[in-house]
Design an enzyme around this catalytic site. Structure first.
Site, PDB file in Angstrom:
ATOM      1  N   SER A 305       0.849  -1.190   0.000  1.00 47.50           N
ATOM      2  CA  SER A 305       0.000   0.000   0.000  1.00 47.50           C
ATOM      3  C   SER A 305       0.887   1.243   0.000  1.00 47.50           C
ATOM      4  CB  SER A 305      -0.906   0.017   1.229  1.00 47.50           C
ATOM      5  OG  SER A 305      -0.255   0.590   2.357  1.00 47.50           O
ATOM      6  N   ASP A 306       0.317   2.368  -0.378  1.00 42.22           N
ATOM      7  CA  ASP A 306       1.004   3.634  -0.181  1.00 42.22           C
ATOM      8  C   ASP A 306       0.658   4.154   1.211  1.00 42.22           C
ATOM      9  OD1 ASP A 306       2.549   5.886  -0.637  1.00 42.22           O
ATOM     10  OD2 ASP A 306       1.694   6.288  -2.598  1.00 42.22           O
ATOM     11  N   TRP A 307       1.201   5.295   1.559  1.00 41.61           N
ATOM     12  CA  TRP A 307       1.158   5.862   2.906  1.00 41.61           C
ATOM     13  C   TRP A 307      -0.273   5.958   3.442  1.00 41.61           C
ATOM     14  CZ3 TRP A 307       5.284   7.538   5.987  1.00 41.61           C
ATOM     15  CH2 TRP A 307       4.970   8.329   7.099  1.00 41.61           C
TER      16      TRP A 307
END
Length: 753
Positions: A305-307
């Site tokens: 996932s991204d942030w």
């Protein structure tokens, strides 16, 4: 001399893009053994990524500098929650010594655990190891794209890998393989531009540079992470992390090929698009994450996932009622690791979901297997803390010279009226504009800090454009005035007064550093303060050389006529000032070409692969009238294209056509030329583009020298996705063009009946 261009079968059916070779039996058996002995908590911990900021010591709420790990916090992270991955830098770039101490401390604690599984540390080393002080900072990706040179991109990535490993970090969140076709988007500079073939080829070169040939990662290479799978770069608003509407036919035609090519090249990890497509956040889109990535492309690495994007499923997207439901949706869709990033809610919720049978143990084991596989392939189990003695070339003169070489091929000359450039010696020069004396303007974001806002301090030993011009042309001949700031006017009077005493004005305009959402804008036009500066300088009657340092193509149509010469420098990095001074003096012959279409108007934003209905020749109001077209770029010398020949004028079945063209340097300077091959499908069941890039090669020619470039093109390169989401090559007539020359051919498939 012949240069052979092996045009890869970029647009073959998806199954062809599977990572080559079978899984390593020894590796898989080791993973089986680990999985059999792991608890649920240990498995979920491997799927968890925590930001190092939450593990560092603080004073009065601020991080201690230089950063220092808080062992109590680290113990909770690794020993209680069994976290398997950590990312980020703290607040700002650290010394290489501090990085080594940080990584060693983390790994030593991880190895004290029962299973001795090392931590996978990741970082955004996107244009060099930019978060380690004194590491080489290369041009941003968009500038590297302008080189149209696979080998230079690969070389820069290999040096980045070496210097990142020198900091004991084995994983970079790079390359960005998003298609940069929405010029307002603030992450354009992180892309390789608007063309799917160019992005695919340079992306593959960067992955190979990071990971080594055949993805055989050793102590000098690092794992790549493909960003941001996929469609992230096409928001309707042009603003970062806002909704996109992209039909699957468009996704497969334009946005998927770059990721498919990199997966085939062996890329180890993928980071997922933070936004939504057609109303579905990509983090819960099982079709994109599992059906396409893991099944069709047969991707064997893991999806990250991204942030905070799993939490954002309920906090922003409102498709989940709480964190627990968001975790369930994302993991079941195909996310393997969560960049949480600053708490342990993911761990607690996922353990509970497994116990409640809302996430299967099979899904958990698949995710953990993928993560462990990458750790084993990186050699972390054998050597989690490499020796500092392995990296004597960190920040070396050799690496700096490579940076100079790469930067030199990025610079793109867009206008040179009456051959004003290169400048003759002895001229009095005024250097002005907000970018003239700024390292921030050369490096952009992701430079020692996320927003790149301290480059003037950390890079003060490097040369700004002004300082570099002084060094080349002499202090006595070069004057400076700020002129204006990026978004506000300063004292114009002093600048105009100095301009009247100059023979030529070097006007440096563009953008200050930014990254991601803080870079959102509502108008592509250069800020008013900069337009006013250019207008005032024009009134002096002195010739103007406009140098643009910008992360995306800002509209300059109002002031371009005022300028005798225009240079696009993009974000050229730490070598940018020296290289630009060399270009002005004629010591470097510019050879860059635009990797995107440079718009003329804010409301007329087109890609070069427009449709025929967008042609002005069909409708004068259709809109395609760019300032400069994709692939445009001048040189101080001249090139003549001749003898465009095809091995035959009928393409049948899978037997390719050989295309040759001669290029002659007819000028007085040694020069490099990016030879671009475009193909047009004249009639198709899906409205065809006017043209598409199908091959490119960079060559160097001495004055009077001729080289023959050979392209090989097969039927698969003429294919497209039809309305049934099938890739087809339809029979009919095609036109190819290179260097202004054109010739046609016909495709006739073999009748198997």
């Amino acid at each position: 001399m012949k240069v052979l261009i092996n045009i890869l079968l970029l647009l073959l059916p998806a199954a062809i893009f599977a990572q080559g070779g079978k899984l390593n039996t020894v590796t898989e058996k080791k993973i089986d053994k680990l999985l059999a002995s792991m608890t649920i908590q240990e498995k979920v911990g491997q799927m968890t990524q925590i930001a190092v900021e939450s593990l560092l010591k603080t004073t009065s709420g601020h991080l201690v500098e230089p950063n220092e790990l808080d062992l109590e916090k680290l113990t909770r992270c690794i020993k209680t929650y069994k976290v398997g991955s950590i990312l980020n830098i703290g607040d700002r770039a650290q010394t290489i010594e501090n990085w080594r101490q940080r990584i060693a401390t983390i790994q030593q604690m991880a190895l004290s655990e029962r299973l001795k599984i090392p931590v996978l540390y990741g970082i955004d080393a996107i244009h060099g190891n930019n978060y380690t002080l004194n590491a080489v900072m290369f041009p941003q990706q968009i500038a590297q794209a302008a080189t149209f040179n696979r080998e230079l991109v690969k070389k820069g990535a290999a040096i980045t890998a070496y210097e990142t490993r020198a900091s004991f970090i084995p994983w970079t969140f790079s390359p960005v393989l998003d298609l940069g076709r929405r010029p307002q988007w603030p992450r354009i500079y992180e892309t390789f531009g608007e063309d799917p073939y160019l992005v695919s080829e340079l992306g593959k070169a960067m992955v190979t540079g990071y990971q080594g040939n055949d993805a055989a990662i050793d102590k000098y290479h690092i794992a790549a992470c493909l960003k941001h799978y996929m469609g992230y770069s096409m928001p309707l608003s042009g603003h970062d992390r806002t909704p996109a509407w992209i039909p699957e036919r468009e996704l497969r035609e334009y946005f998927l090929p770059s990721f498919a090519t990199a997966v085939k090249a062996g890329a180890k990890t993928v980071m997922v698009n933070s936004a939504e497509i057609n109303g579905v956040p990509v983090h819960i889109n099982k079709h994109i994450l599992t059906d396409i990535l893991k099944n069709e492309l047969q991707f064997k690495g893991f999806a990250l996932s991204d942030w905070q994007d799993i939490q954002f499923l309920y906090q922003r997207h409102h498709v989940a009622k709480d964190d627990k439901e968001a975790v369930m949706m994302a993991i079941n869709a195909g996310i393997d690791m969560s960049m949480v990033p600053v708490d342990y809610t993911f761990c607690d919720d996922l353990v509970a979901l497994v116990k409640e049978h809302k996430v299967t143990m099979a899904r958990i084991d698949d995710a953990v297997r993928r993560i462990l596989r990458v750790k084993i392939e990186l050699g972390l189990f054998e050597d989690p803390i490499v020796s500092a003695n392995n990296y004597p070339e960190f920040g070396s003169v050799v690496h700096q010279k490579a940076n100079d070489e790469i930067t030199a091929e990025c610079i793109t000359l867009l206008k040179n009226q009456n051959n004003l450039l290169p400048l003759t010696t002895g001229k009095k020069i005024l250097v002005t504009g907000p970018a003239a004396n700024s390292m921030r303007a050369l490096n952009g974001g992701w430079s020692r800090k996320w927003q790149g806002d301290n480059s003037n301090e950390t890079e003060q030993d490097k040369n700004t454009i002004y300082k570099a011009i002084q060094n080349v042309f002499g202090t006595a001949n070069v004057d400076y005035a700020e002129g204006s700031r990026f978004t506000e006017q300063t004292d114009l009077g002093t600048t105009i007064s100095k301009a009247k005493n100059a023979d030529v004005i070097i006007l440096c305009l563009g953008e200050n550093s930014y990254a991601e959402t803080p870079g959102n804008i509502n108008d592509l036009t250069l800020p008013t303060a900069q337009i006013e500066l250019a207008t005032a300088l024009k009134a002096t009657g002195k010739p103007i050389v406009l140098i643009l340092t910008e992360g995306r193509p800002r509209i300059v149509s109002a002031i371009e006529p005022y300028c005798e010469a225009v240079i696009q420098a993009y974000l050229p990095g730490n070598s940018g000032g020296n290289v630009l001074a060399g270009v002005l003096a004629g010591k470097i012959n510019p050879s860059g070409k635009l990797p995107y279409t440079y718009p003329r108007y804010p409301n007329s934003l087109h890609n070069y692969y427009r449709k025929y209905t967008e042609e002005l020749s069909i409708d004068v109001n259709a809109g395609y009238n760019p300032q400069w077209e994709f692939g445009y770029g001048l040189s101080y010398t001249s090139f003549k294209y001749s003898n465009l020949k095809l091995s035959r004028n009928k393409l049948t079945g899978d037997k390719p056509i050989n295309i040759t063209v001669d290029i002659t340097n007819t000028g007085n300077y040694t020069g490099k030329e990016a030879v671009l091959l475009f193909v047009s499908d004249l009639v198709a069941s899906i409205t065809p583009e006017v043209k598409r890039l199908r091959g490119f090669e960079k060559i160097s020619l001495d004055p009077g020298e001729t080289k023959t470039v050979t392209f090989i093109i097969a039927a698969s390169q003429l294919s497209f996705i039809n309305n049934n989401l099938k890739r087809v090559t339809e029979p009919g007539d095609f036109m190819l063009s290179v260097g202004g020359l054109k010739t046609g051919f016909t495709y006739l498939p073999i009748n198997k009946n």
